[in-house]
Design a protein around this motif. Structure first.
Motif, PDB file in Angstrom:
ATOM      1  N   LEU A   1      36.242  19.471  12.112  1.00 23.59           N
ATOM      2  CA  LEU A   1      36.621  20.865  11.843  1.00 23.59           C
ATOM      3  C   LEU A   1      35.392  21.771  11.816  1.00 23.59           C
ATOM      4  N   ASP A   2      34.226  21.157  11.623  1.00 20.57           N
ATOM      5  CA  ASP A   2      32.959  21.897  11.527  1.00 20.57           C
ATOM      6  C   ASP A   2      32.190  21.761  12.848  1.00 20.57           C
ATOM      7  N   PRO A   3      31.966  22.864  13.576  1.00 23.02           N
ATOM      8  CA  PRO A   3      31.241  22.773  14.851  1.00 23.02           C
ATOM      9  C   PRO A   3      29.809  22.266  14.708  1.00 23.02           C
ATOM     10  N   ASN A   4      29.278  22.280  13.486  1.00 16.77           N
ATOM     11  CA  ASN A   4      27.913  21.800  13.268  1.00 16.77           C
ATOM     12  C   ASN A   4      27.838  20.287  13.058  1.00 16.77           C
ATOM     13  N   VAL A   5      28.991  19.649  12.877  1.00 15.94           N
ATOM     14  CA  VAL A   5      29.014  18.184  12.727  1.00 15.94           C
ATOM     15  C   VAL A   5      29.046  17.580  14.119  1.00 15.94           C
ATOM     16  N   LYS A   6      27.954  16.951  14.508  1.00 17.23           N
ATOM     17  CA  LYS A   6      27.841  16.378  15.848  1.00 17.23           C
ATOM     18  C   LYS A   6      27.459  14.908  15.768  1.00 17.23           C
ATOM     19  N   VAL A   7      28.176  14.079  16.512  1.00 16.24           N
ATOM     20  CA  VAL A   7      27.833  12.662  16.624  1.00 16.24           C
ATOM     21  C   VAL A   7      27.259  12.467  18.022  1.00 16.24           C
ATOM     22  N   ASN A   8      25.981  12.150  18.084  1.00 17.62           N
ATOM     23  CA  ASN A   8      25.312  11.988  19.385  1.00 17.62           C
ATOM     24  C   ASN A   8      25.240  10.540  19.833  1.00 17.62           C
ATOM     25  N   SER A   9      25.423   9.626  18.882  1.00 16.73           N
ATOM     26  CA  SER A   9      25.429   8.194  19.205  1.00 16.73           C
ATOM     27  C   SER A   9      26.129   7.449  18.075  1.00 16.73           C
ATOM     28  N   ALA A  10      26.450   6.181  18.325  1.00 19.82           N
ATOM     29  CA  ALA A  10      27.115   5.371  17.299  1.00 19.82           C
ATOM     30  C   ALA A  10      26.231   5.222  16.064  1.00 19.82           C
ATOM     31  N   ASP A  11      24.923   5.336  16.236  1.00 18.41           N
ATOM     32  CA  ASP A  11      24.003   5.229  15.091  1.00 18.41           C
ATOM     33  C   ASP A  11      24.273   6.311  14.044  1.00 18.41           C
ATOM     34  N   ASP A  12      24.718   7.486  14.504  1.00 17.37           N
ATOM     35  CA  ASP A  12      25.002   8.588  13.572  1.00 17.37           C
ATOM     36  C   ASP A  12      26.145   8.253  12.617  1.00 17.37           C
ATOM     37  N   LEU A  13      27.009   7.318  13.025  1.00 18.46           N
ATOM     38  CA  LEU A  13      28.177   6.976  12.201  1.00 18.46           C
ATOM     39  C   LEU A  13      27.804   6.134  10.989  1.00 18.46           C
ATOM     40  N   LYS A  14      26.576   5.655  10.938  1.00 21.96           N
ATOM     41  CA  LYS A  14      26.118   4.893   9.756  1.00 21.96           C
ATOM     42  C   LYS A  14      26.016   5.797   8.532  1.00 21.96           C
ATOM     43  N   ASN A  15      25.894   7.106   8.799  1.00 19.11           N
ATOM     44  CA  ASN A  15      25.734   8.065   7.701  1.00 19.11           C
ATOM     45  C   ASN A  15      26.857   9.108   7.678  1.00 19.11           C
ATOM     46  N   MET A  16      28.020   8.720   8.194  1.00 16.51           N
ATOM     47  CA  MET A  16      29.124   9.671   8.278  1.00 16.51           C
ATOM     48  C   MET A  16      30.454   8.986   8.004  1.00 16.51           C
ATOM     49  N   LYS A  17      31.330   9.651   7.267  1.00 16.22           N
ATOM     50  CA  LYS A  17      32.678   9.133   6.998  1.00 16.22           C
ATOM     51  C   LYS A  17      33.583   9.522   8.164  1.00 16.22           C
ATOM     52  N   LEU A  18      34.247   8.526   8.738  1.00 16.90           N
ATOM     53  CA  LEU A  18      35.082   8.734   9.926  1.00 16.90           C
ATOM     54  C   LEU A  18      36.517   8.294   9.635  1.00 16.90           C
ATOM     55  N   GLY A  19      37.477   9.133   9.988  1.00 17.24           N
ATOM     56  CA  GLY A  19      38.885   8.796   9.810  1.00 17.24           C
ATOM     57  C   GLY A  19      39.562   8.551  11.140  1.00 17.24           C
ATOM     58  N   THR A  20      40.606   7.712  11.145  1.00 19.18           N
ATOM     59  CA  THR A  20      41.398   7.499  12.357  1.00 19.18           C
ATOM     60  C   THR A  20      42.760   6.935  11.977  1.00 19.18           C
ATOM     61  N   GLN A  21      43.635   6.810  12.976  1.00 22.75           N
ATOM     62  CA  GLN A  21      44.987   6.302  12.724  1.00 22.75           C
ATOM     63  C   GLN A  21      44.998   4.776  12.782  1.00 22.75           C
ATOM     64  N   ALA A  22      45.680   4.171  11.836  1.00 24.73           N
ATOM     65  CA  ALA A  22      45.815   2.712  11.817  1.00 24.73           C
ATOM     66  C   ALA A  22      46.610   2.242  13.037  1.00 24.73           C
ATOM     67  N   ASP A  23      46.276   1.059  13.552  1.00 25.86           N
ATOM     68  CA  ASP A  23      46.980   0.455  14.693  1.00 25.86           C
ATOM     69  C   ASP A  23      46.989   1.353  15.935  1.00 25.86           C
ATOM     70  N   SER A  24      45.970   2.166  16.085  1.00 24.40           N
ATOM     71  CA  SER A  24      45.903   3.088  17.230  1.00 24.40           C
ATOM     72  C   SER A  24      44.915   2.588  18.278  1.00 24.40           C
TER      73      SER A  24
END
Length: 272
Positions: free
Chosen positions: A132-155
């Motif tokens: 929702l925030d245009p300033n939140v950018k994931v440039n590589s999978a490494d960035d996800l080590k410091n970020m909470k990520l949500g998704t749909q189960a069984d998707s």
């Protein structure tokens, strides 16, 4: 050979002949003939998956796959009937002949290639990371080590996440939700910073709900296919033939542009 033995053999041969004749009769109807004789293709779907197949405010069934299935079956010269099913029971619904195929943004996964006869891949979806925030950018999978990520189960999104080489390093940051909408709600509440989501749903969401911003990094392509009973090769081939005609005529592209604003239709794989 004594007379008793001859009698046993004669009875056995007669039984085999009867079985053989029975097999050549009405009971040996092909999968394509079965559908053609009914005059309709029964499509199983989850009728809550926008924008592929879902209900509008008047409870009418609409969506990209709804329009495409209507076009393909018209080309085949038969009607289409849509039957909402429990998505987790789709293989059982096929086997029981309650439906003839599963057509509802279904990812062509390796498991489904084994358990079903799949049509050619007809749409290329991507698994995006959006916020929702245009300033939140994931440039590589490494960035996800410091970020909470949500998704749909069984998707398909969750499956793609788990396949990532770095998954073990960020898996504790991944939260699963019953729907993408619930994941987005938690993002609004600040409990996750981004969501991994199907591109097709992201487009629908941005048109009708919240504006989400795409990160440079994504989890790659995900392809959709129609699933038939494992042995239904003739029906699969006939649907592929009609698919090609609808694509070649430009009708499939028009349907895609109507729902996604661009052409996401492909036609590849599964020639067997």
């Amino acid at each position: 050979m004594n007379s008793k033995m001859k009698k046993v053999i004669a009875i056995g041969l007669t039984a085999m002949t009867v079985l053989g004749l029975t097999g050549c009769g009405a009971g040996s109807k092909s999968d394509l003939e079965y559908v053609k004789d009914k005059g309709e293709l029964i499509v199983g779907l989850d009728d809550t998956f926008a924008p592929m197949g879902f209900r509008d405010k008047d409870n009418k069934l609409i969506g990209f796959d709804i329009d495409l299935a209507k076009a393909v079956t018209k080309e085949m010269g038969i009607k289409v009937k849509f039957r909402p099913i429990d998505w987790s029971a789709k293989e059982g619904e096929l086997k029981s002949k309650n439906i003839d195929c599963v057509w509802n943004g279904m990812s062509a996964t390796p498991d489904r290639q084994k358990s079903m006869s799949l049509s050619k891949k007809y749409l290329q979806n991507r698994i995006l990371i959006m916020s929702l925030d245009p300033n939140v950018k994931v440039n590589s999978a490494d960035d996800l080590k410091n970020m909470k990520l949500g998704t749909q189960a069984d998707s398909a999104a969750l499956e793609a996440i788990k396949k990532d080489d770095k998954y073990k390093e960020f898996k504790d940051n991944v939260s699963e939700y019953k729907t993408y909408d619930e994941a987005i709600l938690d993002m609004k509440a600040g409990r996750v910073q981004a969501v991994a989501i199907d591109e097709v749903y992201a487009i629908y969401n941005n048109k009708n709900k919240d504006t989400l911003y795409e990160s440079p990094f994504n989890f790659g392509a995900d392809y959709y296919a129609v699933g038939f009973r494992k042995g239904d090769k003739k029906l699969t081939a006939e649907v592929n033939k009609a698919f090609k005609a609808v694509i070649d005529s430009g009708e499939a592209q028009k349907i895609s542009e109507k729902w996604f604003g661009k052409n996401m239709v492909v036609f590849e794989g599964y020639d067997k």
